[in-house]
Design a protein around this motif. Sequence first.
Motif, mmCIF file in Angstrom:
data_model
loop_
_atom_site.group_PDB
_atom_site.id
_atom_site.type_symbol
_atom_site.label_atom_id
_atom_site.label_comp_id
_atom_site.label_asym_id
_atom_site.label_seq_id
_atom_site.Cartn_x
_atom_site.Cartn_y
_atom_site.Cartn_z
ATOM 1 N N PHE A 53 0.815 -1.165 -0.018
ATOM 2 C CA PHE A 53 -0.019 -0.006 -0.070
ATOM 3 C C PHE A 53 0.696 1.267 -0.054
ATOM 4 C CE2 PHE A 53 -3.274 2.476 2.407
ATOM 5 C CZ PHE A 53 -4.192 2.566 1.194
ATOM 6 N N ASN A 54 2.037 1.045 0.914
ATOM 7 C CA ASN A 54 2.847 2.379 1.026
ATOM 8 C C ASN A 54 3.456 2.541 -0.482
ATOM 9 O OD1 ASN A 54 4.261 4.453 1.861
ATOM 10 N ND2 ASN A 54 6.040 3.182 2.748
ATOM 11 N N ASN A 55 3.948 1.546 -1.211
ATOM 12 C CA ASN A 55 4.744 1.750 -2.516
ATOM 13 C C ASN A 55 3.685 2.415 -3.370
ATOM 14 O OD1 ASN A 55 7.201 0.534 -1.600
ATOM 15 N ND2 ASN A 55 6.627 -1.425 -2.040
ATOM 16 N N VAL A 56 2.491 2.005 -3.291
ATOM 17 C CA VAL A 56 1.456 2.637 -4.532
ATOM 18 C C VAL A 56 1.543 4.092 -4.177
ATOM 19 C CG1 VAL A 56 -0.846 2.512 -5.124
ATOM 20 C CG2 VAL A 56 0.339 0.160 -4.811
ATOM 21 N N LEU A 57 1.319 4.378 -2.658
ATOM 22 C CA LEU A 57 1.163 5.812 -2.602
ATOM 23 C C LEU A 57 2.274 6.760 -2.734
ATOM 24 C CD1 LEU A 57 -1.143 5.427 0.551
ATOM 25 C CD2 LEU A 57 -1.804 6.240 -1.714
ATOM 26 N N SER A 58 3.395 6.113 -2.536
ATOM 27 C CA SER A 58 4.603 6.712 -2.710
ATOM 28 C C SER A 58 4.957 7.245 -4.073
ATOM 29 C CB SER A 58 5.798 5.722 -2.183
ATOM 30 O OG SER A 58 5.766 5.848 -0.773
ATOM 31 N N CYS A 59 4.633 5.988 -5.255
ATOM 32 C CA CYS A 59 4.511 6.250 -6.428
ATOM 33 C C CYS A 59 3.739 7.455 -6.965
ATOM 34 C CB CYS A 59 4.409 4.809 -7.104
ATOM 35 S SG CYS A 59 4.783 4.761 -8.859
#
Length: 282
Positions: free
Chosen positions: A42-48
């Motif tokens: 989830f964090n990777n999606v939002l960071s991207c």
Amino acid sequence: MGDIKTIHVVNFINDLKKNGQRLDGKTGKLSASSVLNCYKAFNNVLSCAYKWKLIKENPPIGAKPPNGKAKKSEVYSKEELSQLMQLLDDKPLFWKTLILLAVSTGAREGEIAGLEWKHVDFEKGTIRIEQAITEIKGKGVQIKGTKTGKDRTVSVPEKLLEVLKKLELTSRQDKWKVRDLSEWPDHFFIFGNEFGKPIRPDSIGQWWRRFTKKHNFKHIRFHDLRHTSATLLINEGVHAKVISERLGHADISTTMNIYGHVLEEADKTAASHFDKFFEKKA
């Protein structure tokens, strides 16, 4: 996506820790590592999205990441394992074999339930683990692949082969008696009932709890027999790569993460052996 706030991420993590979040049909909560992996994804999606300027800020930054470390498992010592073997002496061959196999191979409950006689090679002294049994609500027990999707062949001790041979004889006699009444005619499970139906994984743990309670024997989860197997091998100096392959881990890093503390203790013991090498002779 722009409406997601830090509090939403916090609530998401907390919800993952509750019962009923598993999607594999099993009861209980997600493991600590699974919760952490969901958070990371989830964090990777939002960071991207933040890097691509699709959102003005990255909500997970203010949220505390979940602890991905599982609680330290309880295991049996050599002495306790010896006591367990004595308690199993007069137990039904079915259960005696199952427990011996669990300790010897470190296989998971579902993998044990999914074992068939075709997976046993008595000449080579090995067992092939390539499938598992799972129970799905409304569908009953089903066959699936192993947890990592990787098959493995595990060498087993002579003692286990002896009891397996005895169990195979009684299993074939039972199969001959029911003939066309077999519920799984295309399969011949090691731990099936008289009609060939495989044992449910959860019933293994239920029997194990009743067994330890009846004998007032130290209770650990049935799954911890798997950890006992690995810990004993580590203490005997078996290489971590060999243990990783026996347990069916995706890679050796999984083994190192789970048994890092045991490996560290074993390493200290190994280092202490050099003391006698360095001693000055009188």
